[in-house]
Design an enzyme around this catalytic site. Structure first.
Site, mmCIF file in Angstrom:
data_model
loop_
_atom_site.group_PDB
_atom_site.id
_atom_site.type_symbol
_atom_site.label_atom_id
_atom_site.label_comp_id
_atom_site.label_asym_id
_atom_site.label_seq_id
_atom_site.Cartn_x
_atom_site.Cartn_y
_atom_site.Cartn_z
ATOM 1 N N ASN A 1 -10.115 1.004 16.407
ATOM 2 C CA ASN A 1 -9.145 0.510 17.385
ATOM 3 C C ASN A 1 -8.372 1.712 17.935
ATOM 4 O O ASN A 1 -7.467 2.226 17.272
ATOM 5 C CB ASN A 1 -8.197 -0.496 16.709
ATOM 6 C CG ASN A 1 -7.147 -1.028 17.672
ATOM 7 O OD1 ASN A 1 -7.189 -0.746 18.873
ATOM 8 N ND2 ASN A 1 -6.207 -1.789 17.152
ATOM 9 N N TRP A 2 -8.761 2.144 19.111
ATOM 10 C CA TRP A 2 -8.147 3.353 19.688
ATOM 11 C C TRP A 2 -6.738 3.089 20.229
ATOM 12 O O TRP A 2 -6.048 4.025 20.600
ATOM 13 C CB TRP A 2 -9.049 3.905 20.804
ATOM 14 C CG TRP A 2 -10.204 4.726 20.303
ATOM 15 C CD1 TRP A 2 -10.564 4.924 19.010
ATOM 16 C CD2 TRP A 2 -11.127 5.492 21.101
ATOM 17 N NE1 TRP A 2 -11.668 5.753 18.941
ATOM 18 C CE2 TRP A 2 -12.028 6.106 20.211
ATOM 19 C CE3 TRP A 2 -11.300 5.690 22.473
ATOM 20 C CZ2 TRP A 2 -13.074 6.930 20.652
ATOM 21 C CZ3 TRP A 2 -12.335 6.506 22.908
ATOM 22 C CH2 TRP A 2 -13.216 7.124 22.006
ATOM 23 N N LYS A 3 -6.359 1.832 20.330
ATOM 24 C CA LYS A 3 -5.031 1.493 20.892
ATOM 25 C C LYS A 3 -4.847 2.227 22.230
ATOM 26 O O LYS A 3 -5.793 2.287 23.007
ATOM 27 C CB LYS A 3 -3.935 1.796 19.862
ATOM 28 C CG LYS A 3 -4.248 1.134 18.507
ATOM 29 C CD LYS A 3 -3.117 1.138 17.549
ATOM 30 C CE LYS A 3 -3.548 0.439 16.258
ATOM 31 N NZ LYS A 3 -2.488 0.301 15.293
ATOM 32 N N HIS B 1 -4.178 -9.227 18.165
ATOM 33 C CA HIS B 1 -3.738 -8.084 17.358
ATOM 34 C C HIS B 1 -2.215 -8.170 17.177
ATOM 35 O O HIS B 1 -1.504 -8.574 18.090
ATOM 36 C CB HIS B 1 -4.132 -6.767 18.040
ATOM 37 C CG HIS B 1 -3.910 -5.589 17.144
ATOM 38 N ND1 HIS B 1 -2.669 -5.024 16.961
ATOM 39 C CD2 HIS B 1 -4.762 -4.902 16.345
ATOM 40 C CE1 HIS B 1 -2.773 -4.030 16.088
ATOM 41 N NE2 HIS B 1 -4.029 -3.931 15.701
ATOM 42 N N GLU C 1 -5.346 -8.216 8.854
ATOM 43 C CA GLU C 1 -4.556 -7.007 9.082
ATOM 44 C C GLU C 1 -3.081 -7.278 8.775
ATOM 45 O O GLU C 1 -2.321 -7.664 9.675
ATOM 46 C CB GLU C 1 -4.655 -6.574 10.544
ATOM 47 C CG GLU C 1 -5.977 -5.994 10.939
ATOM 48 C CD GLU C 1 -5.794 -4.938 12.041
ATOM 49 O OE1 GLU C 1 -6.313 -3.846 11.882
ATOM 50 O OE2 GLU C 1 -5.119 -5.222 13.035
ATOM 51 N N SER D 1 -4.141 0.899 7.792
ATOM 52 C CA SER D 1 -4.179 2.195 7.090
ATOM 53 C C SER D 1 -5.493 2.438 6.348
ATOM 54 O O SER D 1 -5.508 3.127 5.321
ATOM 55 C CB SER D 1 -2.998 2.343 6.128
ATOM 56 O OG SER D 1 -1.779 2.312 6.844
ATOM 57 N N GLY E 1 -7.321 2.064 12.796
ATOM 58 C CA GLY E 1 -6.672 2.505 14.030
ATOM 59 C C GLY E 1 -6.570 4.016 14.011
ATOM 60 O O GLY E 1 -7.416 4.717 14.549
HETATM 61 P P1 PGA Z 1 -4.127 1.598 11.370
HETATM 62 O O1 PGA Z 1 -4.279 0.501 12.508
HETATM 63 O O2 PGA Z 1 -5.485 1.824 10.768
HETATM 64 O O3 PGA Z 1 -3.621 2.826 12.091
HETATM 65 O O4 PGA Z 1 -3.173 1.079 10.370
HETATM 66 C C1 PGA Z 1 -5.071 -0.632 12.363
HETATM 67 C C2 PGA Z 1 -4.827 -1.586 13.502
HETATM 68 O O5 PGA Z 1 -3.683 -1.715 13.961
HETATM 69 O O6 PGA Z 1 -5.776 -2.231 13.990
#
Ligand code: PGA
Length: 284
Positions: free
Chosen positions: A38-40, A125, A195, A244, A265
């Protein structure tokens, strides 16, 4: 037929025991691990997006036990889609709209995504829910994704855990609310990403869920689904964990049989780190 994260291996068995050549075709279903980056709202430039995607695609292309998905920002999907070849590393969107067409400034439709070959889409999300997205909207988006034969990744997760177990009710309500109007027959198309918000790296004092915590909540979600849909068996769907996850904890998480993949992410933004995760998933 579940079209996601499955490889069908056809084995031909020649049976000569009764002097009859009898070909038996056995379909063995081997389930791949699903790793969704998930590149956001990253990276900052299209050149960086292409460079990182190419590195990931080259590595992912060699991994037969992993289905890799990069959920990139909308603005890069068209460009990146030109770099997709084969099916082992494909693109996903991070959201889409629940109307199929019309005057909706700033929104993106299922058909537009599909026209780029984008089939995976993250829905609900927690970062979108924090901006005001409701369970109802998530369920409307899910309906459209299913109508367009996409692979929606429904994100579910509690904000906090408390001693009284209020997080179970929170997760139950979110699952049931997000799936409103979705028939049981559509469940195999849907990936559920557990999540927990407290585990997402951008949350204050974030810390990855233990494999046992993630496993327990996924089993709880399966139970909620079985009850809600009055199913006799656990629904056949893929569950992934996000929050994480990285190359240090991937193996422990993926060793739980109910965890069919990961949704990293931050760890997906560094191709070296992300490829390490893919290799771990490939070898499990
Ligand atoms: P993260 O994000 O791995 O940086 O905790 C995961 C997500 O929000 O999909």
């Amino acid at each position: 037929m579940p079209s996601i994260a499955h490889d069908y291996v056809i084995c031909r068995v020649l049976n000569t025991s009764r002097a009859i050549h009898c070909d038996i075709i056995i379909l063995l279903m081997k389930k791949k691990k699903l790793i969704i980056g998930n590149w956001k709202m990253n990276p900052d430039s299209k050149s960086e997006a292409v460079r990182e995607f190419k590195k990931i695609k080259t590595a992912a292309g060699k991994m037969q036990n992993v289905q890799t998905v990069i959920a990139a920002p909308f603005v890069y999907l068209g460009l990146l889609s030109k770099n997709v070849s084969g099916h082992r590393c494909v693109l996903g969107a991070q959201d889409m709209f629940y109307e199929e067409s019309g005057s909706y400034t700033g929104e993106v439709s299922a058909s537009q995504l599909k026209s780029l070959g984008v089939n995976y889409v993250l829905l609900g999300h927690s970062e979108r829910r924090a901006l005001g997205e409701t369970d109802k909207e998530v369920s409307q988006k899910l309906r459209v994704a299913i109508k367009h034969a996409m692979n929606p990744v429904l994100c579910i997760g509690e904000l906090v855990r408390d001693r009284k177990g209020g997080h179970y009710k929170y997760v139950r309500d979110q699952v049931v609310g997000s799936l409103e109007g979705i028939p049981a027959s559509a469940l195999p198309r849907i990936v559920i990403a557990y999540e927990p918000v407290w585990a997402i790296s951008s949350s204050k004092n974030a810390q990855v869920a233990t494999p046992e915590d993630a496993e327990e909540m996924i089993i709880f979600i399966q139970k909620v689904l079985s009850e809600h849909y009055k199913l006799k068996r656990t629904p056949k769907m893929t569950f992934v964990y996000g929050g994480s996850s990285n190359s240090t904890n991937a193996e422990a998480l993926l060793s739980k049989s109910v965890i069919g993949g990961l949704l990293p992410g931050r760890a997906s933004l560094d191709s070296i780190e992300f490829i390490k995760m893919l290799k771990i998933a490939n070898n499990i």
